[in-house]
Design an enzyme around this catalytic site. Sequence first.
Site, short mmCIF file in Angstrom:
data_model
loop_
_atom_site.label_atom_id
_atom_site.label_comp_id
_atom_site.label_asym_id
_atom_site.label_seq_id
_atom_site.Cartn_x
_atom_site.Cartn_y
_atom_site.Cartn_z
N GLU A 1 45.55 28.32 50.49
CA GLU A 1 46.11 29.67 50.50
C GLU A 1 46.12 30.31 51.89
OE1 GLU A 1 43.92 28.60 48.27
OE2 GLU A 1 44.71 29.00 46.25
N MET B 1 36.90 26.93 74.81
CA MET B 1 36.64 28.30 75.26
C MET B 1 35.15 28.64 75.10
SD MET B 1 38.12 30.69 76.80
CE MET B 1 39.84 31.10 76.60
N LYS C 1 47.08 39.24 34.76
CA LYS C 1 47.93 38.24 34.11
C LYS C 1 48.76 38.83 32.97
CE LYS C 1 47.90 33.55 32.34
NZ LYS C 1 47.14 32.35 32.00
N PHE D 1 36.31 34.44 34.59
CA PHE D 1 36.57 33.24 35.37
C PHE D 1 37.63 33.53 36.43
CE2 PHE D 1 39.07 29.28 35.97
CZ PHE D 1 38.10 28.59 36.69
N GLN D 2 37.35 33.16 37.67
CA GLN D 2 38.23 33.40 38.82
C GLN D 2 38.58 34.88 38.98
OE1 GLN D 2 41.51 30.53 38.75
NE2 GLN D 2 40.23 29.13 39.92
#
Lengths: 163, 566
Positions: free
Chosen positions: B43, B473, B155, B105-106
């Site tokens: 993602e 760096m 959802k 969940f999630q």
Amino acid sequence: MRHIISILLENEPGALSRVVGLFSQRNYNIESLTVAPTDDHTLSRLTITTIGDDRKIEQITKHLNKLVDVVKLVDLTEGAHIERELMLIKVKATGAQRDEVKRTADIFRGQVVDVTSTIYSIQLVGTSAKLDAFLAAISGVTILEVARTGVSGISRGEKVLSV
Amino acid sequence: MLIRALHDEGVEMIYGYPGGAVLHIYDAIFNQDKVEHILVRHEQAATHAADGYARATGRPGVVLVTSGPGATNAVTGIATAFMDSIPMIVISGQVESSLIGSDGFQETDMVGISRPVVKHSFMVQNPEDIPMVVKKAFYIATTGRPGPVVIDIPKDVTDPKRKFPYSYPESVKLRSYSVPAKGHTGQIKKAVEILLAAKRPVLYTGGGVVQGEGSALLTELAKTLGYPVTNTLMGLGAYPGTDKHFLGMLGMHGTYEANMAMHFSDVVLGIGVRFDDRVTNAVSKFCPGAKILHVDIDPASISKTVPADVPIVGSVTSVLEEMLELIKSSETKVDRKALDLWWKQIEGWREKDCLKVTPAENDVIKPQQVIQCLYDITGGDAYVSSDVGQHQMFAAQYYKFDKPRRWINSGGLGTMGFGFPAAMGVQFAFPGAVSVCVTGEGSFQMNLQELATCLQYQLPIKIVCLNNQALGMVKQWQDMQYGGRYSHSTYSESLPDFVKLVEAYGHVGIKIEKFSDLKTKMEEAFALKDRLVFIDVMVDPMEHVYPMSIKGGAMKDMILSKTERT
């Protein structure tokens, strides 16, 4: 310098957390915060007291204005204004102190709003400084509980904060 | 309904990754062909790809992720876009409304977790609200100072069984959000007077000019006045990099002439810049003799770190147009004599040739030479996406961008792993263009899973890896400030064979180890026009980025090489 900033905020979920989050995120300080819906149910009015120099306050108001949920705001301390805070205080009131507490409350125009044989609950309204002064005046008394609402305020005269 | 709204908003492409909470939306995507969905492999890469697309085109990038880990993985990309003011819409799935707050969940509080790094966010409560929320989100993301907007959708709100009459709003008005249009004319007049009276002026311009499509006007302004221009890291390309009025980038790794000109100037006109700490060095010592004129669309950017003598809030184009008109009609003319003297002084600084590259011995490749070679091969006309580190600074210093939106990098947040997925977004936006990712072996390993995406969509990106076998760096700072103690910045014994790695993903890998091979092998790589080529260039591991400002000093205080300072 202490500033009182009044904000008209969209009365939407999460709006308050954006305002509060801004302060912690940018390391600004919130001394007190009050919030409640206004006569227009789509708007909440928030009053924040904060401390900072002019530059910091300018940044705070600019960043607040950038929040999409902030409809309008005013720094009340820029002009003449009325500031009020309400305090409920529960103290031990026995023996000689019982009269002393009542007398001090009267001097400060406080009201005893609940009584038992050993306790007074007092309501006091005024500027934050007045409430602080009352607490100092009864410093010899056992304070059991203090509940302060934080500052709410409004400009004097014609000046109005509205949409 | 959501996909239809996106289409009506003009969205051609979304970058995403499916999951439970967005399955209804993915089913809707399956059943249409108007909005193309690009499947990434992580993602974070979706957000960077959308970001690269937005930076290259000026149109908002759109991302679709699922709830919980999908959403949290997107946060780095959202923060990256936020810091650089890039328009982006991130649609995140959420658990069903009835489950919110139950640690389902999630489930994660996406609106909460993204709050400090978005311009605004929405949680959609009802299906019928979707068109208006989409409209508002795009409006907010693309107007004023642009930025990312999150739309969190439970959802059940996307359940196809819940049908509503659809109409996409024509326009949107928000009482609590207004976009500053034109700058205050009085202020602009004042600024023009000061500008024309200047004896040692500098135009200091940044990402706001790129984002605000102000490059042509800026160029006209600079040429009309004959004043020197310096760009920030974010502003490269806003003014032609090959023009003689251009002093190069300013700031921490800016050119000697740009930083000296800033320090000794009497008027600084800042346009679309934010006086970032990487530019100003110690604010208390910043441009001691200069009046500061500051143009920005965001009032909160003005006088944030450096107080402006003349603040102007407005869009870059409207303010520059007004300035140009005023300059042309003004009776005061530029003080040519003073300006000539100023240019003479600047040319003196230029003679130092602070970006001169001394070739190494034994056929070792200097990283700067790779960028110079890249510039030559691409004719200076490539889209260059960069990761973060030494290679980023070398690319910024040595690739001369003549056009805006060609230089794509994470300036504000400094996100390693940004460059490669951003180069994908660029390639999706312009399939025929040369999309180059300049990276290091450190940054590249932060998002290399996207090699699979590139195979799936046949993206012929050219990845130029300046491989110094270390976090260059970090190592440079450890050399300069920590007595050369390389705490966890080297890993040469555990680096993968990048050629084999990219071959495993079905691409072409080329390794270059000798300077004498650099040009021919780079040409070979760029000749493979329809393939992704990973060019692993082994460079001098001890090289530092110079000039470098001296911490706590003024802009004039710089380290010019390992042995020379101002």
